[in-house]
Design an enzyme around this catalytic site. Structure first.
Site, mmCIF file in Angstrom:
data_model
loop_
_atom_site.group_PDB
_atom_site.id
_atom_site.type_symbol
_atom_site.label_atom_id
_atom_site.label_comp_id
_atom_site.label_asym_id
_atom_site.label_seq_id
_atom_site.Cartn_x
_atom_site.Cartn_y
_atom_site.Cartn_z
ATOM 1 C CE1 TYR A 138 -3.379 2.441 1.013
ATOM 2 C CE2 TYR A 138 -1.722 3.119 2.426
ATOM 3 C CZ TYR A 138 -3.261 3.271 1.561
ATOM 4 O OH TYR A 138 -4.424 4.824 1.851
ATOM 5 C CG ASP A 233 6.083 3.319 0.777
ATOM 6 O OD1 ASP A 233 6.448 4.046 1.273
ATOM 7 O OD2 ASP A 233 4.813 3.274 0.618
ATOM 8 C CE LYS A 261 2.248 5.105 8.461
ATOM 9 N NZ LYS A 261 1.363 5.455 8.451
HETATM 10 N N1 HOZ Z 1 -1.374 3.509 6.101
HETATM 11 C C1 HOZ Z 1 -2.137 3.260 7.195
HETATM 12 C C2 HOZ Z 1 -2.538 1.304 7.654
HETATM 13 N N2 HOZ Z 1 -1.348 0.771 7.023
HETATM 14 C C3 HOZ Z 1 -2.832 4.131 8.183
HETATM 15 C C4 HOZ Z 1 -3.358 5.225 7.272
HETATM 16 C C5 HOZ Z 1 -5.155 4.591 7.138
HETATM 17 O O1 HOZ Z 1 -4.887 4.298 5.842
HETATM 18 O O2 HOZ Z 1 -5.880 5.509 7.861
#
Ligand code: HOZ
Length: 420
Positions: A138, A233, A261
């Site tokens: 993702y 990433d 993050k």
């Molecule tokens: N990308 C994060 C989940 N793996 C958290 C952000 C979200 O999608 O709220």
């Protein structure tokens, strides 16, 4: 009317990001009042040991004093200027110190912006349109990357979002994670057309799935052979799996890196960067345009800088301690008969016969057993991500007592999931 009912009357699904909605685990989400250290407190006054940690940024736990005071001081001096500040330079220097391949850095507001911009840059640099990504990785929610995506897309079974034009998705080629032969075949079938390979060097959005030995090195070699850029990433892994991220841990240097993050210290901040000659194509030096009113925001950079300075000072002891805490939780799940994917302080217990190596294997997990486990953990005061396809984040603020309570809860919750 409950808080969640009220929220649903104005926010789609009652949330501002789908993974928060608890839909996969059949509960209503908690509404959080405050957090401190390894704990969060909901609006009903209940206390939880928190392993979501805002999905990764809070490596020192909630409301770390040094970070809160840096933010407070910065805010008093003005919230945003839309003009350069010294802290932006200092933060970029901190990132480059930890990840020297980040020779030039551009600050943005979210991981989505970082990956979207890095892909645009790779296309501008190579003059090619196609990209290779991995199923279950993702990279945020920009159009071309929402193809066979992990995280909330995998949890909600919408790996290919509606609204993404076929013409965008058509330039996104998808390989299986940990499958070098599949990547090689995509390069062969699209000779001279692939701008970049973008990868989570440790997959953490289909649960935590480490790269197999040689996978990242193999991607590096395939990109070099085919004239494509390699993009790591490191939004989750940066400053997390090692001070220098996965690039340092696995000894593989990408052309471009994306951070988020942890680099924001809990504020909306992210970054992309890499080799100087590539980054010099970014406007105003070059023709790849990317901009933002709040990019390098003074309050966000204050938080990020405070966190990265603490990490630099403490890295010698902090990362081994985080790894030991992660290993301890892994052992607790393993003792209960649940295989675990883990790298350092990120881990996922998988309700499957073995820890998965790719998205297809992750998708075969018993998500109903996971939901029972999740509910039991929550009832015992342990807050983990409400999805099989996310990570637990251990922080420096998790104490011996927190870890011991989590070990006990895990044994009980796994047993409940088995009994269902
Ligand atoms: N990308 C994060 C989940 N793996 C958290 C952000 C979200 O999608 O709220």
């Amino acid at each position: 009317m409950t808080e969640f009912e009220r929220a649903q009357n104005v926010l789609p699904g009652g949330v501002n990001s789908p993974v928060r909605a608890f839909r996969a685990v059949g509960r209503d989400p908690l509404f959080i009042a405050r957090g401190k250290g390894g704990l969060i407190f909901d609006t009903a006054g209940r206390e939880y040991i928190d392993y979501v940690m805002s999905w990764g940024p809070l490596i020192f736990g909630h409301a770390k004093e040094e970070i809160v005071s840096a933010v407070t001081e910065a805010a008093k001096g003005g919230l945003t200027f839309g003009a350069p500040t010294v802290r932006e330079t200092e933060l970029a220097e901190e990132i480059r110190f930890a990840a020297p391949y980040m020779e030039r850095v551009r600050l943005v507001n979210s991981g989505t912006e970082a990956t979207m911009s890095a892909v645009r840059l790779a296309r501008g640099y190579t003059g090619r349109d196609k990209l290779i990504k991995f199923a279950g990785n993702y990279h945020g929610h920009s159009d071309g990357l929402l193809v066979r995506a992990g995280s909330g897309c995998m949890t909600g079974a919408v790996p290919d979002s509606l609204g993404v034009p076929a013409s965008y998705a058509g330039d996104t080629l998808v390989a299986a994670y940990n499958d070098l032969a599949g990547v090689e075949a995509l390069f062969a079938a699209n000779a001279g057309k692939v701008a970049c390979v973008i990868v989570e060097p440790v997959a953490a959005n289909m649960g935590v799935v480490p790269p197999k030995a040689g996978f990242l090195q193999g991607l590096r070699a395939l990109c070099d052979k085919n004239g494509a850029l390699l993009i790591f990433d490191e939004v989750i892994t940066g400053f997390r799996v090692a001070y220098g991220g996965a690039a340092q841990l696995y000894g593989v240097t990408p052309d471009l890196g994306c951070f988020g993050k942890v680099v924001g210290g809990g504020m909306p901040l992210a970054a992309y960067g890499g080799r100087k000659e590539i980054m010099e194509l970014v406007a105003p030096l070059g023709g790849v345009y990317q901009a933002g009113t709040l990019s390098g925001n003074p309050v966000a950079t204050a938080a990020g800088l405070a966190q990265l300075r603490l990490l630099r000072e403490r890295r010698g002891t902090l990362y081994p301690a985080l790894d030991a805490a992660g290993a301890r939780l892994e052992a607790a799940f393993a003792a209960a008969g649940v295989p675990v994917g883990r790298v350092g302080s990120i881990l996922t217990p998988f309700f499957a016969p073995a820890a998965p190596e790719n998205a297809a294997e992750a998708a075969a997990c018993d998500t109903r057993a996971f939901a029972v486990y999740f509910g039991a953990m929550l009832d015992m005061g342990v807050y983990v991500a409400p999805s099989q396809f996310e990570a637990m984040f251990v922080s420096a603020a998790h104490t011996e007592a927190h870890l011991a309570a989590t070990e006990a809860a895990a044994a009980h919750a796994v047993a409940s999931a088995r009994k269902r």
